[in-house]
Enzyme design. Structure first.
Site, mmCIF file in Angstrom:
data_model
loop_
_atom_site.group_PDB
_atom_site.id
_atom_site.type_symbol
_atom_site.label_atom_id
_atom_site.label_comp_id
_atom_site.label_asym_id
_atom_site.label_seq_id
_atom_site.Cartn_x
_atom_site.Cartn_y
_atom_site.Cartn_z
ATOM 1 N N ILE A 94 0.385 -1.097 0.246
ATOM 2 C CA ILE A 94 -0.076 0.341 -0.170
ATOM 3 C C ILE A 94 1.159 1.574 -0.209
ATOM 4 O O ILE A 94 0.438 2.408 0.004
ATOM 5 C CB ILE A 94 -1.142 0.088 1.191
ATOM 6 C CG1 ILE A 94 0.168 -0.092 3.029
ATOM 7 C CG2 ILE A 94 -1.821 -0.229 0.921
ATOM 8 C CD1 ILE A 94 -0.952 0.280 3.436
ATOM 9 N N GLY A 97 7.285 4.051 0.790
ATOM 10 C CA GLY A 97 7.938 5.292 1.273
ATOM 11 C C GLY A 97 10.058 5.536 -0.053
ATOM 12 O O GLY A 97 10.420 4.447 0.597
ATOM 13 N N GLU A 101 8.840 -0.582 2.311
ATOM 14 C CA GLU A 101 7.791 -0.271 1.772
ATOM 15 C C GLU A 101 6.753 -0.668 2.634
ATOM 16 O O GLU A 101 7.260 -0.888 3.862
ATOM 17 C CB GLU A 101 8.119 -1.862 0.932
ATOM 18 C CG GLU A 101 8.228 -1.802 -0.404
ATOM 19 C CD GLU A 101 8.574 -3.429 -0.651
ATOM 20 O OE1 GLU A 101 8.610 -3.594 -2.061
ATOM 21 O OE2 GLU A 101 9.704 -4.053 0.023
ATOM 22 N N VAL A 102 5.324 -0.406 2.741
ATOM 23 C CA VAL A 102 3.895 -0.713 3.521
ATOM 24 C C VAL A 102 3.561 -1.541 2.841
ATOM 25 O O VAL A 102 2.813 -1.413 1.732
ATOM 26 C CB VAL A 102 4.183 0.830 4.171
ATOM 27 C CG1 VAL A 102 2.027 0.683 4.920
ATOM 28 C CG2 VAL A 102 4.763 1.767 3.993
ATOM 29 N N LYS A 117 5.397 -1.868 8.229
ATOM 30 C CA LYS A 117 6.094 -1.108 7.294
ATOM 31 C C LYS A 117 7.505 -1.440 7.575
ATOM 32 O O LYS A 117 8.460 -1.884 8.538
ATOM 33 C CB LYS A 117 6.208 0.809 7.903
ATOM 34 C CG LYS A 117 6.910 1.721 7.505
ATOM 35 C CD LYS A 117 6.993 2.810 8.215
ATOM 36 C CE LYS A 117 7.830 4.015 7.553
ATOM 37 N NZ LYS A 117 7.084 5.426 8.002
ATOM 38 N N ASP A 217 7.270 16.691 7.969
ATOM 39 C CA ASP A 217 6.607 15.574 6.426
ATOM 40 C C ASP A 217 5.285 15.937 6.925
ATOM 41 O O ASP A 217 4.499 14.904 6.384
ATOM 42 C CB ASP A 217 7.339 14.772 6.623
ATOM 43 C CG ASP A 217 7.821 13.967 5.716
ATOM 44 O OD1 ASP A 217 7.127 15.589 4.611
ATOM 45 O OD2 ASP A 217 7.741 13.097 5.045
HETATM 46 N N1 ATP Z 1 -1.418 2.945 9.411
HETATM 47 C C1 ATP Z 1 -1.340 2.514 8.386
HETATM 48 N N2 ATP Z 1 -2.135 2.169 7.764
HETATM 49 C C2 ATP Z 1 -2.578 2.044 6.326
HETATM 50 N N3 ATP Z 1 -1.716 2.757 5.431
HETATM 51 C C3 ATP Z 1 -0.670 3.737 5.828
HETATM 52 C C4 ATP Z 1 -0.325 2.827 7.873
HETATM 53 N N4 ATP Z 1 1.519 3.346 7.408
HETATM 54 C C5 ATP Z 1 1.639 4.332 6.353
HETATM 55 N N5 ATP Z 1 0.828 3.760 5.300
HETATM 56 C C6 ATP Z 1 0.135 4.173 3.724
HETATM 57 O O1 ATP Z 1 1.941 4.314 3.403
HETATM 58 C C7 ATP Z 1 2.961 4.837 3.176
HETATM 59 C C8 ATP Z 1 3.433 5.246 3.239
HETATM 60 O O2 ATP Z 1 3.971 5.135 5.034
HETATM 61 P P1 ATP Z 1 4.679 6.422 5.298
HETATM 62 O O3 ATP Z 1 5.094 8.345 4.548
HETATM 63 O O4 ATP Z 1 4.803 6.080 7.232
HETATM 64 O O5 ATP Z 1 6.152 5.737 4.677
HETATM 65 P P2 ATP Z 1 8.184 6.609 4.512
HETATM 66 O O6 ATP Z 1 8.989 5.616 3.844
HETATM 67 O O7 ATP Z 1 8.378 7.330 5.893
HETATM 68 O O8 ATP Z 1 7.009 7.536 3.434
HETATM 69 P P3 ATP Z 1 7.682 8.882 2.577
HETATM 70 O O9 ATP Z 1 8.965 8.449 2.913
HETATM 71 O O10 ATP Z 1 7.365 8.565 1.293
HETATM 72 O O11 ATP Z 1 6.831 9.341 3.191
HETATM 73 C C9 ATP Z 1 1.762 6.057 3.226
HETATM 74 O O12 ATP Z 1 1.236 7.617 2.738
HETATM 75 C C10 ATP Z 1 -0.145 6.023 3.968
HETATM 76 O O13 ATP Z 1 -0.276 5.811 2.789
HETATM 77 MG MG MG Z 2 5.139 8.984 4.218
#
Ligand code: ATP
Ligand code: MG
Length: 459
Positions: A94, A97, A101-102, A117, A217
């Site tokens: 989903i 990042g 990956e998430v 995550k 952010d």
């Molecule tokens: N608890 C959650 N429930 C549903 N979706 C989630 C959840 N946590 C994260 N996501 C999805 O995953 C995406 C990426 O998560 P997150 O922003 O925490 O990761 P990141 O690696 O820090 O991302 P980025 O670098 O793009 O900001 C979020 O934009 C969201 O769409």
């Molecule tokens: Mg993010």
């Protein structure tokens, strides 16, 4: 914050050496023990472990207990407090990042939905990334209805003695993110619903700022919304304690470019909660425009766009700005008039909304509205009052995330009329917001993105 964790820079040393393995173990034990969630159904902890903490134990008792700091016998290097991620079954990806990956996943026994995550081991030799430890420590501190809930940390395992585990942060699953919802033109928020989104977002900010944490952010993709309409601030990967920032040592290359406030763009290193309120203002405007309002492709271009909207940056409107490192180096002109209300009124028909936006998008951070004052603004206390999002979201059976939403072309005619949910004519959503911050390359800009889709600008 626990004394167990370094407060700045670097990574925990390699988990290969026994001493650092021990140290990582202690960090993770600290972390996983204190994130034990009593609302998580099922047995979260290894039933065979003698060190199984009772799930009702408070985080403070777990983190302050002296027994977590002593050396561990060899047979305890297997992270007994850090369960195997196999207890969850991955359903779909989903998010992608910068840090990993998430996935949407389900607890195999209880069927509870979670988001996993993955902790990206950027450089395996350097061990568990300090950035992830920082995110975990901050999430442990922030327990609030409008902040995403970290349940626990899990790991992969193998019988191979040289195997290096992958770690996952396990969160309560939220059905949507705001970027995904705004990408989907069939999701139309009425004014009361926009108020509810902003009220919850500001409530979350009020809480984290009271806890002396800056998010750093703010953007629509980092705002999650549950199927019942509860908003959660997410992605604390760049968050920091305010006391750490006051020392003038911290980077200003935070916040995704399109949401980055003028003080950071001008090189401020001593910044505070107003940086998140600028992002809140950008997100609020996006509730109507459906796309980010200030899409610069360089820091200079971003500042120029801000100037065109908010007026020239001068010591008259922002006393002390001349002391910021980049103020004299950037030629931004001095004759721009402030046009926030004027430019946004083609999208927004509510005067209170325009007034609140005008006060969130104030150039001088010391004059920008804080979350408490914003929550007291007439926007939230006039008809229509903030309206529950549950009814709106109950119409949508599938999740909407920035990552999974198909890039779609808006239907301008269907949106005409200037209602609160109407985007301007010819607005196409980029699907994935570019606009890089220091964690990734700046996004592509122009009239087409990498997928050949149109990215229109608001102004
Ligand atoms: N608890 C959650 N429930 C549903 N979706 C989630 C959840 N946590 C994260 N996501 C999805 O995953 C995406 C990426 O998560 P997150 O922003 O925490 O990761 P990141 O690696 O820090 O991302 P980025 O670098 O793009 O900001 C979020 O934009 C969201 O769409
Ligand atoms: Mg993010």
């Amino acid at each position: 914050m626990s004394n167990n964790l370094p407060s700045h820079g670097g990574t925990i040393n390699s988990i290969d050496s026994s001493s650092s393995k021990n140290s990582l173990h202690n960090h993770l034990r600290n972390i996983t023990g204190s994130t034990t969630s009593s609302n998580m159904p099922g047995n979260l902890h290894n039933p065979t472990s003698n060190h199984q903490p009772p799930s009702s134990q408070s985080s403070s008792s777990l983190t302050s207990s002296s027994n977590i700091n002593g050396p561990l016998p060899d047979n305890e290097y297997e992270f007994p407090y850090c369960e195997d991620v196999n207890k969850y079954t991955k359903i779909s990806k989903i998010g992608q990042g910068t840090f990993g990956e998430v996935f949407k996943a389900k607890h195999s026994k209880t069927r509870k939905l979670v988001a996993l995550k993955k902790v990206l081991m950027e450089n395996e030799k350097e061990g568990f990334p300090i950035t992830a430890l920082r995110e975990i420590k901050i999430l442990q501190l922030l327990k609030h209805e409008n902040v995403v809930n970290l349940i626990e940390i899990c790991r992969t395992s193998s019988t191979d003695p040289n195997y290096k585990a992958t770690f996952y942060l396990v969160f309560d699953f939220c059905e949507h993110d705001l970027a995904g919802l705004l990408s989907n033109i069939t999701v139309t928020f009425n004014l009361g619903e926009i108020k509810k989104v902003m009220q919850q977002l500001l409530n979350g900010l009020f809480f984290i700022h009271k806890q002396k944490i800056l998010h750093r952010d703010m953007k629509a993709a980092n705002i999650l919304i549950t199927r019942n309409g509860v908003l959660k601030l997410a992605d604390f990967g760049l968050a920091r304690a305010i006391s750490d920032i006051r020392s003038d040592r911290y980077t200003n290359r935070v916040v995704t470019l399109w949401y980055r406030p003028p003080e950071l763009l001008l090189g401020a290193r001593n910044y505070g909660p107003p940086i998140d309120l600028w992002g809140a203002g950008c997100i609020m405007a996006e509730m109507w425009t459906r796309i980010p309002i200030l899409q610069g492709n360089t820091e200079l271009a971003q500042l120029q766009m801000i100037t065109q909207l908010c007026g020239s940056i001068t010591p008259e409107v922002w006393p002390g700005v001349e002391k910021l490192e980049l103020f004299t180096k950037m030629d931004l002109g001095k004759s721009q008039r402030r046009r926030v209300k004027e430019k946004l009124k083609m999208f927004i028909k509510c005067d209170y909304a325009l007034d609140l936006l005008d006060k969130l998008l104030i150039l001088d951070p010391s004059k920008r509205l804080d979350s408490d004052s914003a929550l007291n603004h007439d926007f939230f206390w006039s008809d229509p009052m903030p309206q529950d999002l549950g009814k709106l979201l109950s119409k949508y059976t599938s999740s909407m995330f920035e990552f999974t939403t198909p890039r779609r072309r808006a239907a301008p005619q269907a949106q005409a009329g200037g209602g609160p949910s109407a985007p301007g004519p010819h607005v196409y959503h980029p699907g994935h917001h570019p606009g890089g911050h220091q964690r990734g390359p700046p996004g592509r800009m122009g009239t087409q993105n990498s997928g050949g889709q149109y990215i229109d600008r608001v102004f």
